[in-house]
Design an enzyme around this catalytic site. Sequence first.
Site, PDB file in Angstrom:
ATOM      1  N   CYS A 101       4.300  13.047   2.062  1.00 12.22           N
ATOM      2  CA  CYS A 101       2.982  14.044   1.764  1.00 12.22           C
ATOM      3  C   CYS A 101       3.748  15.451   2.228  1.00 12.22           C
ATOM      4  O   CYS A 101       4.398  15.152   2.571  1.00 12.22           O
ATOM      5  CB  CYS A 101       2.986  13.523   3.243  1.00 12.22           C
ATOM      6  N   HIS A 143      -4.153   7.989   0.167  1.00 17.34           N
ATOM      7  CA  HIS A 143      -3.948   9.188   1.175  1.00 17.34           C
ATOM      8  C   HIS A 143      -4.117   9.730   0.517  1.00 17.34           C
ATOM      9  O   HIS A 143      -5.132  10.785   1.678  1.00 17.34           O
ATOM     10  CB  HIS A 143      -2.377   9.078   0.554  1.00 17.34           C
ATOM     11  N   GLU A 144      -4.777  10.429  -0.109  1.00 14.60           N
ATOM     12  CA  GLU A 144      -5.372  12.349  -0.610  1.00 14.60           C
ATOM     13  C   GLU A 144      -7.082  11.850   0.300  1.00 14.60           C
ATOM     14  O   GLU A 144      -7.602  12.940  -0.016  1.00 14.60           O
ATOM     15  CB  GLU A 144      -5.846  12.137  -2.439  1.00 14.60           C
ATOM     16  N   HIS A 147      -7.182  13.066   3.230  1.00 19.95           N
ATOM     17  CA  HIS A 147      -6.967  13.911   3.377  1.00 19.95           C
ATOM     18  C   HIS A 147      -8.002  14.638   3.989  1.00 19.95           C
ATOM     19  O   HIS A 147      -8.628  15.842   4.311  1.00 19.95           O
ATOM     20  CB  HIS A 147      -5.875  14.800   2.740  1.00 19.95           C
TER      21      HIS A 147
HETATM   22 ZN    ZN Z   1      -0.835  13.832   1.726  1.00 19.29          ZN
END
Ligand code: ZN
Length: 174
Positions: A101, A143-144, A147
């Site tokens: 990340c 993953h995004e 966030h």
């Molecule tokens: Zn990340």
Amino acid sequence: MAVQKVVKMGNPILREKSLEVKEAILSESFQKFLTNLIDTMRAANGAGIAAPQVGVLKRVFVMEMEANIRYPEKESFPLYVAINPTIEFLSNDLVDSWEGCLSIPNIRGMLKRYNHIKLSAHNIKGEKYEVDLKGFAAIVAQHELDHLNGILLIDRMDNMKTLSFQEEYEKYWM
Ligand code: ZN
């Protein structure tokens, strides 16, 4: 090109939930923000980046994989701009995913992600789209999206024993 500073783990903004984009996607200021986000991802050799990582709590991420030095072994995928994205899991298959990340530099850890998803979002022109993603592209999208909900990859790890510095990851796990 306007590369932004990437916010690092420990900054509380990374733990907040981002807000739905309600402004005009085609406005000059929003377009500039999107361009800056893409430039920042490319400058950092990231496979993706989400708005909170440049300090903006809006539901936006971008992802792209073209011969990336941080992920030399990964399959490529085109640029996706995802505004107000949602993800639907198209199968229950989980895959092992070694992730890094940009907000947690030089660290890798292994977690599980769904292998096949549908990403629905608005693109840079404000048009609604849906795309079927598998493998690495599906992993990056998950993953995004995390966030945008204040979730980091370490939160998804069942076993912290794989948490590794990049150098050791390359030596022992790659
Ligand atoms: Zn990340």
